[in-house]
Design a protein around this motif. Structure first.
Motif, PDB file in Angstrom:
ATOM      1  N   ASP A 193      21.847   1.885  23.346  1.00  0.00           N
ATOM      2  CA  ASP A 193      20.594   2.635  23.204  1.00  0.00           C
ATOM      3  C   ASP A 193      19.601   2.202  24.281  1.00  0.00           C
ATOM      4  O   ASP A 193      18.927   3.032  24.889  1.00  0.00           O
ATOM      5  CB  ASP A 193      19.976   2.392  21.816  1.00  0.00           C
ATOM      6  CG  ASP A 193      20.502   3.384  20.799  1.00  0.00           C
ATOM      7  OD1 ASP A 193      21.210   4.325  21.206  1.00  0.00           O
ATOM      8  OD2 ASP A 193      20.210   3.223  19.601  1.00  0.00           O
ATOM      9  N   CYS A 194      19.513   0.880  24.508  1.00  0.00           N
ATOM     10  CA  CYS A 194      18.596   0.351  25.525  1.00  0.00           C
ATOM     11  C   CYS A 194      19.032   0.799  26.912  1.00  0.00           C
ATOM     12  O   CYS A 194      18.216   1.245  27.716  1.00  0.00           O
ATOM     13  CB  CYS A 194      18.560  -1.170  25.477  1.00  0.00           C
ATOM     14  SG  CYS A 194      17.872  -1.807  23.968  1.00  0.00           S
ATOM     15  N   LEU A 195      20.331   0.675  27.209  1.00  0.00           N
ATOM     16  CA  LEU A 195      20.835   1.056  28.527  1.00  0.00           C
ATOM     17  C   LEU A 195      20.584   2.539  28.784  1.00  0.00           C
ATOM     18  O   LEU A 195      20.215   2.936  29.888  1.00  0.00           O
ATOM     19  CB  LEU A 195      22.334   0.745  28.631  1.00  0.00           C
ATOM     20  CG  LEU A 195      22.689  -0.741  28.690  1.00  0.00           C
ATOM     21  CD1 LEU A 195      24.190  -0.933  28.658  1.00  0.00           C
ATOM     22  CD2 LEU A 195      22.102  -1.387  29.935  1.00  0.00           C
ATOM     23  N   ASP A 196      20.775   3.338  27.737  1.00  0.00           N
ATOM     24  CA  ASP A 196      20.559   4.779  27.840  1.00  0.00           C
ATOM     25  C   ASP A 196      19.103   5.070  28.198  1.00  0.00           C
ATOM     26  O   ASP A 196      18.815   5.881  29.082  1.00  0.00           O
ATOM     27  CB  ASP A 196      20.944   5.397  26.491  1.00  0.00           C
ATOM     28  CG  ASP A 196      20.629   6.869  26.423  1.00  0.00           C
ATOM     29  OD1 ASP A 196      21.252   7.609  27.197  1.00  0.00           O
ATOM     30  OD2 ASP A 196      19.775   7.272  25.616  1.00  0.00           O
ATOM     31  N   LEU A 197      18.179   4.358  27.528  1.00  0.00           N
ATOM     32  CA  LEU A 197      16.760   4.567  27.810  1.00  0.00           C
ATOM     33  C   LEU A 197      16.402   4.107  29.225  1.00  0.00           C
ATOM     34  O   LEU A 197      15.626   4.754  29.909  1.00  0.00           O
ATOM     35  CB  LEU A 197      15.907   3.823  26.792  1.00  0.00           C
ATOM     36  CG  LEU A 197      15.750   4.522  25.443  1.00  0.00           C
ATOM     37  CD1 LEU A 197      15.043   3.619  24.457  1.00  0.00           C
ATOM     38  CD2 LEU A 197      14.961   5.813  25.609  1.00  0.00           C
ATOM     39  N   LEU A 198      16.993   2.980  29.639  1.00  0.00           N
ATOM     40  CA  LEU A 198      16.730   2.482  30.999  1.00  0.00           C
ATOM     41  C   LEU A 198      17.151   3.518  32.033  1.00  0.00           C
ATOM     42  O   LEU A 198      16.438   3.777  33.011  1.00  0.00           O
ATOM     43  CB  LEU A 198      17.478   1.164  31.226  1.00  0.00           C
ATOM     44  CG  LEU A 198      16.837  -0.075  30.601  1.00  0.00           C
ATOM     45  CD1 LEU A 198      17.794  -1.249  30.630  1.00  0.00           C
ATOM     46  CD2 LEU A 198      15.557  -0.428  31.333  1.00  0.00           C
TER      47      LEU A 198
END
Lengths: 353, 106
Positions: free
Chosen positions: A332-337
């Motif tokens: 989820d974090c990588l996707d947002l980054l």
């Protein structure tokens, strides 16, 4: 009498449970993983962070996460319940159902049957897809007819004179699609439990049903949740502030969960209470009901020491589920980054134009 | 079904240089909101950080950052990167502990 050792320093690492209140519940993050100026620091955090596995079998596990924010532990719990995918019956095509259980009730019951299929090996099925393919759907059939058993003697009990009065989950048969039969064995995808009672019938009644199992997440429907439950609690700590002996010791022991308070013989022949293992105390605070004992104990919980329990439904072992949960949060974090990067790029383009 | 998750900036902070921003995260909620907040709050440059789910029926989460100087977007990016690092560390440690647990319970 010994004084309580609860002071400002201890309040950084412990929560005091008083008779009718809980002291210093402030979500203070101090003490554990901050650098010299009191700010959060990854390396500092990494240094002191610990995991201890306490028990583990194919369905259940308990482990300690020590030195981490409650928010992150809670994120894992929430992800386990509602974001880690699993397979469940979603489409129930009823060709015939003459049993007394209504079509929609039967479809709901079937949906809740846990399947052994590993959702990691499947894709999400498109919402407008009616049939599915071998990468996103598992097909099953349930074709049962209840009839009289002609071989049974007339004096036999009724249950033996009828065939298929009970419909069990073991009667759901998997129909491999495409290349699925090369990849999976029936036991890899069939219902986990073979003895789930689906319906009861009398002779003459039958059901002919096709089932489609798809990949889904618990947020959509609880049947997709891969865990029976996942929860955490803070480690309890019990301190005896004075000696408790004889009758009072027995009384004290009864105030706590079994195994929490131990009893030992003293040199003078008395029985003395000691704290043997506070971990499994329910923190009922029963002890505060007794005037003669309430000043003898100090009940606390250790901040940032989480006892995490996962009970798997059975498709995947609990440790695999936890790793899946951690990866979900990370992705989820990588996707947002990635999306932030794209946003920056498109912002620059606009300026150049 | 997998939901598409997206990020945008809420209007109304143009005057604050780039020190304060409210980000709108579509299809995110308390799970990521609180975890990320707990990380970002620990940065020395951050004056304020908070999140909210404005309406339970809308799959949206608002995430606000106000800083002492750096750009709010940079802080958000750092927060996400740190959370990734935390996840990696937890996974690595968990796997190691599982191995030694299974080795000692054979």
């Amino acid at each position: 009498m010994a004084k309580s050792n609860f002071n400002i320093d201890r309040a950084k690492t412990h929560i005091l449970m008083k008779e009718k209140s809980v002291a210093n519940l402030l979500p203070s993050e101090d003490g554990l993983y901050l650098n010299e100026d009191g700010h959060w620091d990854f390396d500092k955090w990494r240094e002191q962070f610990q995991i201890k596995i306490v028990k583990r079998n194919s369905l259940e596990m308990e482990f300690d996460l020590i030195g981490i924010q409650a928010a992150i532990v809670n994120a894992f719990r929430r992800i386990l319940l509602s974001d880690v995918p699993s397979m469940a019956f979603e489409k129930v095509l009823i060709y015939n159902n003459t049993s007394i259980i209504q079509d929609e009730v039967l479809a709901h019951r079937l949906g809740l049957i846990p399947l052994k299929a590993d959702a990691r090996q499947f894709e999400y099925r498109q919402p407008d897809d009616e049939n599915g393919t071998d990468v996103d759907t598992l097909k099953y059939k349930l074709k049962v007819k209840c009839s009289w058993n002609k071989n049974a003697s007339p004096s036999a009990p009724l249950s033996e004179q009828q065939v298929n009065t009970n419909v069990y989950s073991s009667q759901i048969k998997w129909l491999p699609m495409g290349s699925q039969s090369n990849v999976y064995k029936p036991d890899d995808v069939n219902p986990i439990h073979h003895d789930i009672l689906i319906a009861k019938m009398v002779p003459g009644q039958e059901m002919d049903i096709e089932l489609h199992a798809i990949k889904g997440i618990g947020r959509d429907h609880a049947k997709f949740s891969p865990v029976a439950t996942a929860f955490y609690r803070l480690l309890p700590e019990i301190t005896l502030l004075r000696d408790v002996e004889d009758d009072l010791a027995y009384k004290l022991q009864k105030c706590f969960s079994p195994g929490v308070i131990g009893l030992q013989k003293t040199k003078s022949g008395n029985v003395k209470a000691y704290v043997s293992d506070a971990r499994y105390d329910t923190c009922s605070r029963n002890v505060f009901r007794h005037e003669d004992l309430k000043d003898a104990v100090q009940l606390e919980r250790v901040k940032h020491h989480f006892i995490f329990t996962i009970e798997s439904v059975g498709a995947l072992p609990p440790d695999v589920l936890f790793i899946e949960a951690v990866r979900t949060l990370k992705n989820d974090c990588l996707d947002l980054l990635q999306k932030m990067k794209n946003m920056k790029k498109s912002g620059k383009k606009k300026k150049n134009n | 079904m997998a939901l598409t998750k997206s990020i945008a900036e809420l209007a109304g902070d143009k005057k604050s240089d780039e020190k304060a921003r409210t980000f709108v995260l579509e299809n995110h909620g308390h799970t990521l909101g609180n975890a990320l907040r707990s990380i970002v709050m620990g940065y020395p440059e951050v004056d304020f950080c908070g999140y909210s789910v404005p309406h339970p029926a809308e799959n949206k989460m608002h995430f606000r950052i106000q800083t002492k100087g750096p750009k709010a977007t940079d802080i958000l990016q750092r927060g996400l990167e740190d959370l990734v690092k935390v996840c990696d560390a937890i996974e690595e440690q968990f796997k190691g502990e599982m191995e030694s647990f299974q080795a000692s319970n054979l």
